[in-house]
Enzyme design. Structure first.
Site, PDB file in Angstrom:
ATOM      1  N   CYS A   1       0.831  -1.216   0.000  1.00  8.76           N
ATOM      2  CA  CYS A   1       0.000   0.000   0.000  1.00  8.76           C
ATOM      3  C   CYS A   1       0.854   1.249   0.000  1.00  8.76           C
ATOM      4  O   CYS A   1       0.863   2.008  -0.953  1.00  8.76           O
ATOM      5  CB  CYS A   1      -0.897   0.008   1.238  1.00  8.76           C
ATOM      6  SG  CYS A   1      -1.834  -1.475   1.437  1.00  8.76           S
TER       7      CYS A   1
HETATM    8  N1  SAJ Z   1       6.041   2.078   9.126  1.00 13.37           N
HETATM    9  C1  SAJ Z   1       7.018   2.861   9.723  1.00 13.37           C
HETATM   10  N2  SAJ Z   1       6.664   3.725  10.713  1.00 13.37           N
HETATM   11  C2  SAJ Z   1       5.363   3.851  11.129  1.00 13.37           C
HETATM   12  C3  SAJ Z   1       4.370   3.047  10.509  1.00 13.37           C
HETATM   13  C4  SAJ Z   1       4.732   2.174   9.513  1.00 13.37           C
HETATM   14  O1  SAJ Z   1       8.205   2.779   9.375  1.00 13.37           O
HETATM   15  O2  SAJ Z   1       5.103   4.640  12.035  1.00 13.37           O
HETATM   16  C5  SAJ Z   1       6.413   1.169   8.046  1.00 13.37           C
HETATM   17  C6  SAJ Z   1       6.117  -0.271   8.410  1.00 13.37           C
HETATM   18  O3  SAJ Z   1       7.244  -0.864   9.019  1.00 13.37           O
HETATM   19  C7  SAJ Z   1       5.845  -0.907   7.048  1.00 13.37           C
HETATM   20  C8  SAJ Z   1       5.256   0.242   6.239  1.00 13.37           C
HETATM   21  O4  SAJ Z   1       5.620   1.455   6.918  1.00 13.37           O
HETATM   22  O5  SAJ Z   1       7.042  -1.324   6.440  1.00 13.37           O
HETATM   23  C9  SAJ Z   1       3.757   0.168   6.094  1.00 13.37           C
HETATM   24  O6  SAJ Z   1       3.246   0.018   7.386  1.00 13.37           O
HETATM   25  P1  SAJ Z   1       1.665   0.214   7.701  1.00 13.37           P
HETATM   26  O7  SAJ Z   1       1.530   0.229   9.184  1.00 13.37           O
HETATM   27  O8  SAJ Z   1       1.138   1.362   6.948  1.00 13.37           O
HETATM   28  O9  SAJ Z   1       1.013  -1.140   7.233  1.00 13.37           O
HETATM   29  P2  SAJ Z   1       0.402  -1.529   5.831  1.00 13.37           P
HETATM   30  O10 SAJ Z   1       1.340  -1.319   4.708  1.00 13.37           O
HETATM   31  O11 SAJ Z   1      -0.153  -2.897   6.023  1.00 13.37           O
HETATM   32  O12 SAJ Z   1      -0.775  -0.490   5.663  1.00 13.37           O
HETATM   33  C10 SAJ Z   1      -2.073  -0.961   5.814  1.00 13.37           C
HETATM   34  C11 SAJ Z   1      -2.897   0.054   5.076  1.00 13.37           C
HETATM   35  N3  SAJ Z   1      -4.192  -0.483   4.904  1.00 13.37           N
HETATM   36  C12 SAJ Z   1      -4.813  -0.305   3.693  1.00 13.37           C
HETATM   37  O13 SAJ Z   1      -4.271   0.251   2.756  1.00 13.37           O
HETATM   38  C13 SAJ Z   1      -6.164  -0.849   3.574  1.00 13.37           C
HETATM   39  C14 SAJ Z   1      -2.970   1.348   5.870  1.00 13.37           C
HETATM   40  O14 SAJ Z   1      -3.980   2.195   5.291  1.00 13.37           O
HETATM   41  C15 SAJ Z   1      -3.320   1.068   7.299  1.00 13.37           C
HETATM   42  O15 SAJ Z   1      -3.389   2.314   8.009  1.00 13.37           O
HETATM   43  C16 SAJ Z   1      -2.230   0.209   7.901  1.00 13.37           C
HETATM   44  O16 SAJ Z   1      -2.348  -1.048   7.218  1.00 13.37           O
HETATM   45  C17 SAJ Z   1      -2.398   0.004   9.388  1.00 13.37           C
HETATM   46  O17 SAJ Z   1      -2.839   0.968  10.057  1.00 13.37           O
HETATM   47  O18 SAJ Z   1      -2.022  -1.067   9.855  1.00 13.37           O
END
Ligand code: SAJ
Length: 425
Positions: free
Chosen positions: A260
């Site tokens: 995403c």
């Molecule tokens: N990450 C960081 N720092 C943060 C948060 C995330 O480095 O503070 C990194 C994570 O390690 C990862 C990447 O960013 O590598 C993405 O992390 P994510 O928490 O955004 O997880 P995703 O990619 O699974 O995002 C999904 C998304 N869901 C959809 O698109 C339907 C996002 O919109 C959600 O907000 C997220 O999950 C969530 O909240 O878990």
């Protein structure tokens, strides 16, 4: 009704199950033969769908996986849940257009076609409504209906599931919106939010993830400056997070992975450049900062080894975690994978451990038998490795044992227990 779901991945399969549970007859189109064979024998490869749910719906005659496009004819509602990845850094809509053409060939008048895949604003109107109109001669909004409803599936999230997450719905015309709303109302118990147009719904979705990408880049850059200033960024962020309003906490890391965040903002930045000739500067800068994190992690490791008069070349490193986020097996765009390959390029001997990914790391297979990293194995870390780098903090990792081993640890997630041998990014 007869429902077709195009693509049975982490978005399509849960939706197909929910529609079948609501009593619809669902055909799940899955072109990947390997996945189809698993579904057909009632085996789930999606973390949020249990195998017996698939079996039960099939026994009830309410769910049928297929690779045969003839099974798609005469549907009442078709939902497109196919990937919208990047190809050489550019949006790749080929999966969407393939699905639309397949449906256009099989649909009857009055049918509803809904896109759930993440796309730039205007794509549903142009690619879904426009392509069906060209292939059938029918008028969208009159002879068939078109809608867009972004997926908000967060694999593994127990709190916010398909059923409990608010869902945005939209239609090409008000009549289309009524049809789209009507469908989801029969399938989902959560609240449905009707958007004023397809484009607002498309842009809302892309922005949700752009918001995250930009804020993660902000804390990644903050971390570098705070370190130079001698201020602990992790404690700083904990303090800022005590503000109960107007603040959302993000934390630094080894980069941004998943299907995403590294992708959705590019759809937006690509659109402003190509359609408006204007760069979306914050998005492009965020991309640059986040893409630079793996290299930054490796440089921090080199500095740490240098302080111990150890060259990275020929050193023995243990990398904990390869998936892009904890407690999933998903490695798509995983920065942890990039950190490891950068270290190997510089001549380090790197072992990787990830309880969700059996060696050699399978490509994005979900294995439901996590191999817990034995604590006794961790006790000898100091003899076996010059350094450990924690990249993905799976809950199976015994981080206290890692700290107690006395080995130098670079903690890129700020989750390790305090210890003199532990250094945070
Ligand atoms: N990450 C960081 N720092 C943060 C948060 C995330 O480095 O503070 C990194 C994570 O390690 C990862 C990447 O960013 O590598 C993405 O992390 P994510 O928490 O955004 O997880 P995703 O990619 O699974 O995002 C999904 C998304 N869901 C959809 O698109 C339907 C996002 O919109 C959600 O907000 C997220 O999950 C969530 O909240 O878990």
């Amino acid at each position: 009704m007869k429902i077709v779901v195009m693509g049975q991945g982490y978005v399509g399969l849960p939706l197909a199950m929910a529609a079948a549970k609501a009593g619809h007859k669902v055909v799940g189109y899955e072109p990947d033969k390997r996945r189809y064979d698993l579904l057909n024998s009632g085996i789930s490869y999606v973390e949020d769908v249990s195998s017996d749910r698939i079996l039960r719906r099939m026994e009830e005659g309410l769910y049928e996986p297929t690779t045969d496009e003839n099974k798609l004819s005469n549907f009442d509602v078709a939902v497109i849940t196919v990937p919208t990845p990047l190809k050489r850094g550019m949006p790749d809509l080929s999966y969407v257009s393939t699905a639309v053409l397949m449906l256009a060939d099989k649909m009857k008048q009055g049918a509803v076609v809904i896109l759930e895949s993440t796309v730039a604003p205007g794509t549903t109107r142009r690619l879904v409504a426009g392509m069906i109109e060209r292939n059938t001669g029918w008028l969208p909004g009159v002879h068939f209906h078109v809608g867009f409803s972004p997926e908000r599936i967060d694999p593994g999230n127990q709190d916010w599931t398909l059923e409990t997450t608010p869902k945005i719905v939209s239609g090409l015309t008000p009549e289309c919106a009524v049809e789209v709303f009507g469908f989801y109302r029969t399938v989902l118990s959560g609240n449905l939010v009707v958007a004023g147009s397809l484009e607002e719904a498309e842009l809302a979705k892309v922005f949700e993830n752009t918001f995250r990408q930009v804020n993660i880049a902000l804390v990644n850059e903050l971390q570098r400056h705070a370190r130079q200033l001698g201020v602990d960024v992790w404690n700083t962020l904990d303090l800022a997070a005590t503000k109960p309003f107007g603040f959302t906490k993000f934390t630094p890391g080894p980069g941004v992975g998943g299907h995403c965040l590294p992708v959705d903002p590019v759809y937006l930045a690509h659109q402003t450049r190509t359609e408006l000739g204007a760069p979306f500067r914050l998005v492009e800068l965020a991309q640059e900062i986040n893409d630079g994190q793996p290299g930054y992690v490796v440089r921090r490791l080199q500095d740490a080894l240098n302080r111990r008069a150890v060259a990275l070349q020929g050193s023995k490193i243990l990398a904990l975690g390869q998936a892009y986020k904890p407690d999933t097996s998903d490695m798509r765009e995983s920065p942890a994978v990039e950190v490891v390959s950068l270290m190997r390029d510089l001549g380090a001997a790197v072992d990787t451990v990830d309880p969700f990914i059996p060696p050699p790391c399978a490509d994005n297979e979900y294995t439901d038998i996590p191999v817990v990293v034995g604590t006794e194995h961790l006790r000898h870390l100091r003899e076996d490795y010059h350094a450990v780098v924690l990249l993905t903090p799976h809950s199976a990792f015994d981080l206290q044992a890692v700290a107690d081993s006395g080995v130098y640890v670079l903690d890129t997630r700020g989750v390790m227990p305090d210890a003199p041998n532990v250094e945070r990014l």
